[in-house]
Design a protein around this motif. Structure first.
Motif, PDB file in Angstrom:
ATOM      1  N   LEU A 148       0.951  -1.340  -0.042  1.00  0.00           N
ATOM      2  CA  LEU A 148       0.074  -0.085   0.029  1.00  0.00           C
ATOM      3  C   LEU A 148       1.013   1.225  -0.037  1.00  0.00           C
ATOM      4  N   PRO A 149       0.099   2.316  -0.284  1.00  0.00           N
ATOM      5  CA  PRO A 149       1.273   3.806  -0.511  1.00  0.00           C
ATOM      6  C   PRO A 149       1.549   4.084   0.950  1.00  0.00           C
ATOM      7  N   PHE A 150       1.090   3.571   1.756  1.00  0.00           N
ATOM      8  CA  PHE A 150       1.251   4.080   3.249  1.00  0.00           C
ATOM      9  C   PHE A 150       2.910   4.260   3.520  1.00  0.00           C
ATOM     10  N   VAL A 151       3.303   5.644   3.586  1.00  0.00           N
ATOM     11  CA  VAL A 151       4.990   5.476   4.048  1.00  0.00           C
ATOM     12  C   VAL A 151       5.134   6.288   5.435  1.00  0.00           C
ATOM     13  N   ALA A 152       5.923   5.693   6.124  1.00  0.00           N
ATOM     14  CA  ALA A 152       6.378   6.358   7.627  1.00  0.00           C
ATOM     15  C   ALA A 152       7.657   5.856   7.968  1.00  0.00           C
ATOM     16  N   ASP A 153       8.568   6.319   7.095  1.00  0.00           N
ATOM     17  CA  ASP A 153      10.185   5.959   7.389  1.00  0.00           C
ATOM     18  C   ASP A 153      10.989   6.148   8.742  1.00  0.00           C
ATOM     19  N   THR A 154      11.169   5.378   9.455  1.00  0.00           N
ATOM     20  CA  THR A 154      11.790   5.663  10.750  1.00  0.00           C
ATOM     21  C   THR A 154      13.485   5.734  10.473  1.00  0.00           C
ATOM     22  N   ASN A 155      14.072   6.368  11.572  1.00  0.00           N
ATOM     23  CA  ASN A 155      15.477   6.164  11.778  1.00  0.00           C
ATOM     24  C   ASN A 155      15.819   5.065  12.634  1.00  0.00           C
ATOM     25  N   GLY A 156      15.033   4.119  13.129  1.00  0.00           N
ATOM     26  CA  GLY A 156      15.498   3.282  13.958  1.00  0.00           C
ATOM     27  C   GLY A 156      14.224   2.217  14.045  1.00  0.00           C
ATOM     28  N   THR A 157      14.329   1.028  14.662  1.00  0.00           N
ATOM     29  CA  THR A 157      13.478   0.035  14.616  1.00  0.00           C
ATOM     30  C   THR A 157      12.171   0.374  15.254  1.00  0.00           C
ATOM     31  N   VAL A 158      11.139  -0.149  14.491  1.00  0.00           N
ATOM     32  CA  VAL A 158       9.814  -0.184  14.922  1.00  0.00           C
ATOM     33  C   VAL A 158       9.507  -1.730  15.648  1.00  0.00           C
ATOM     34  N   ASN A 159       9.355  -1.696  16.777  1.00  0.00           N
ATOM     35  CA  ASN A 159       9.183  -2.882  17.721  1.00  0.00           C
ATOM     36  C   ASN A 159       7.820  -3.134  18.217  1.00  0.00           C
ATOM     37  N   ALA A 160       6.732  -1.975  18.104  1.00  0.00           N
ATOM     38  CA  ALA A 160       5.771  -1.989  18.705  1.00  0.00           C
ATOM     39  C   ALA A 160       4.604  -1.333  17.616  1.00  0.00           C
ATOM     40  N   ILE A 161       3.370  -2.031  17.536  1.00  0.00           N
ATOM     41  CA  ILE A 161       2.264  -1.407  16.643  1.00  0.00           C
ATOM     42  C   ILE A 161       1.029  -1.416  17.303  1.00  0.00           C
ATOM     43  N   ALA A 162       0.011  -0.593  17.248  1.00  0.00           N
ATOM     44  CA  ALA A 162      -1.308  -0.622  17.835  1.00  0.00           C
ATOM     45  C   ALA A 162      -2.072   0.284  17.071  1.00  0.00           C
ATOM     46  N   SER A 163      -3.548   0.062  17.192  1.00  0.00           N
ATOM     47  CA  SER A 163      -4.444   0.834  16.365  1.00  0.00           C
ATOM     48  C   SER A 163      -5.803   0.908  17.007  1.00  0.00           C
ATOM     49  N   ASP A 164      -6.277   2.079  17.209  1.00  0.00           N
ATOM     50  CA  ASP A 164      -7.590   2.067  17.583  1.00  0.00           C
ATOM     51  C   ASP A 164      -8.699   2.238  16.622  1.00  0.00           C
ATOM     52  N   GLY A 165      -8.100   1.725  15.239  1.00  0.00           N
ATOM     53  CA  GLY A 165      -9.227   1.658  14.459  1.00  0.00           C
ATOM     54  C   GLY A 165      -9.257   3.211  13.247  1.00  0.00           C
ATOM     55  N   SER A 166      -8.857   4.120  13.737  1.00  0.00           N
ATOM     56  CA  SER A 166      -8.843   5.385  13.186  1.00  0.00           C
ATOM     57  C   SER A 166      -7.194   5.871  12.829  1.00  0.00           C
ATOM     58  N   SER A 167      -6.380   5.647  13.821  1.00  0.00           N
ATOM     59  CA  SER A 167      -4.820   5.999  13.832  1.00  0.00           C
ATOM     60  C   SER A 167      -4.059   4.734  13.979  1.00  0.00           C
ATOM     61  N   LEU A 168      -2.705   4.920  13.769  1.00  0.00           N
ATOM     62  CA  LEU A 168      -1.733   3.658  13.875  1.00  0.00           C
ATOM     63  C   LEU A 168      -0.764   4.434  15.016  1.00  0.00           C
TER      64      LEU A 168
END
Length: 431
Positions: A148-168
């Motif tokens: 998908l076209p979603f882009v959220a590049d980070t400069n370090g690791t992403v170790n945790a993800i959660a969503s409330d259905g409207s945001s990440l």
């Protein structure tokens, strides 16, 4: 700028008939501003990136603090308790490019809407011969496996993800997202990945896991401060603006690796390699009040090693865990009794309850079958299902799992799964 890679530890050293392994994702060199975990006055502590394990049965204190639970509004949506296994053949979708030995992996997956969001340590998404730049976070369509076209590049690791259905919401070691300064915590637009500038929160060290309950985002890791205020390895912030919750303060003595909420949100379960919670002896697993963080009963029995992951049954009566004791474990949440234990040949790194089964992800195989890294276990006794056994290869295997009743998603690193050339990310539709 991405952190320098570190090699994973080797799989499996046999000691006195017990496979002793270490397979927490390797922590990269910290981004600028990262500090080590050193706590004064909160019990034993370990430095950032270190763990303490034991193969002996944990001893729990006879002292128990019981608090009156307050149900939190808007409890988390639980995984539907339907029936039927997922197909052992995944969607032929996008994964990640492994550009060097043992340094790219997916460490967190979260299903939201029609997509799965996958975070970890990687710089390219991959599907067969196609590649696309993605910095440690990407989104893939569940039904087709399309990037998908979603882009959220980070400069370090992403170790945790959660969503409330409207945001990440994401956590990890990063200090920027799409070039915007964010200290290990950020809120993103689900469609685009744009940083929500109204949410400002930061942790003093790595965030390992998180869960949303109502207006609270609970986070755990190796930090000693959140938003500049003392919070030892567990805290909560407001999902709207990132303000620190002034009441929730469990105070773990060492790393908290995993978190899960009871169906009504009144109890929060914490797992890791800590020795105390709130100053009371609790080895590796504890239940705390969802509002105050005060320690609750029960004291879980026979917690033999570091807890890697947690999942709660829809009725709240059972707590399932993946552990560094190479095992998936079921505890009764009322009395803390251990109901069953299912051993693999490597660390049980991920668990999720879905459709009346407990799915467990691990490395190194099961009962000497080195092609297995994912199993479906009967929730009543832990017996593996004989039909859901997708063969895979690669190390470190399955690090993370999520499910929504229609799809099961496994992340980590493997170059094939269920006969399909997916790399590090496998999406299994319901059979």
């Amino acid at each position: 700028m991405r952190a320098s890679p570190r090699a994973l530890l080797p799989a499996g050293i046999l000691v006195a008939g017990i496979v002793a392994t270490a397979c927490v994702p390797p922590l990269p060199d910290p981004p600028p501003g990262e500090t080590t975990s050193t706590t004064t006055g909160s019990g034993p502590a370990t430095g950032a990136g270190t763990t303490t394990t034991t193969s002996t049965t944990s001893t729990t204190s006879t002292t128990s603090t019981t608090t009156t639970s307050t149900t939190i509004a808007q409890p988390p949506t639980t995984v539907p308790d339907g029936t039927g296994l997922y197909s052992p053949v995944p969607v032929d979708g996008w994964g990640i490019a492994k550009n060097a030995v043992n340094d790219q992996y997916i460490d967190a997956v979260e299903i939201a809407g029609g997509a799965v969001y996958a975070g970890g340590r990687f710089d390219q998404a991959k599907r067969n011969s196609q590649t696309a730049t993605r910095g440690n976070l990407m989104a893939v369509a569940l039904s087709s496996g399309a990037l998908l076209p979603f882009v959220a590049d980070t400069n370090g690791t992403v170790n945790a993800i959660a969503s409330d259905g409207s945001s990440l919401y994401i956590g990890g070691t990063f200090t920027t997202v799409n070039g915007v300064a964010r200290n290990r915590l950020a809120k993103l637009d689900l469609a685009t990945g744009a940083v929500d500038t109204s949410f400002i929160a930061g942790a003093g060290n790595i965030v390992h896991d998180m869960v949303v309950v109502g207006s609270r985002l609970y986070i755990v890791g190796e930090f000693n401060t959140v938003n500049g205020v003392d919070r030892h390895r567990a805290a909560a912030v407001n999902t709207s603006n990132g303000d620190l919750d002034a009441t929730f303060d469990p105070n773990a003595s060492s790393k908290v690796q995993a978190i899960a909420a009871s169906p009504n949100g009144a109890t929060i379960y914490l797992g890791g390699n800590f020795a105390t919670m709130g100053g009371v002896a609790r080895a590796n697993l504890a239940a705390v009040d969802g509002v105050t963080g005060a320690l609750q009963s029960p004291a879980f029995k026979q917690v033999n090693d570091l807890v890697e992951d947690l999942s709660v049954s829809p009725d709240g009566s059972h707590l399932y865990a993946g552990t560094r004791f190479n095992s998936a474990v079921d505890w009764d949440t009322a009395n803390g009794d251990r109901e069953w234990l299912a051993r693999a040949d490597g660390d049980m790194q991920a668990v999720v309850y879905s459709n009346h089964m407990v799915y467990g992800g691990f490395h190194d195989g099961f009962e000497s079958d080195t092609s297995l890294r994912l199993l479906a276990l009967e929730p009543d006794d832990g017996v593996p299902d004989a039909t859901f056994r997708p063969a895979s290869n690669g190390y470190p295997g399955v690090y993370c799992l999520d499910a929504n009743g229609a799809y099961l998603v496994a992340g980590g690193y493997f170059s094939t799964m269920g006969g399909v050339g997916v790399e590090g990310l496998a999406i299994f539709p319901k059979a």
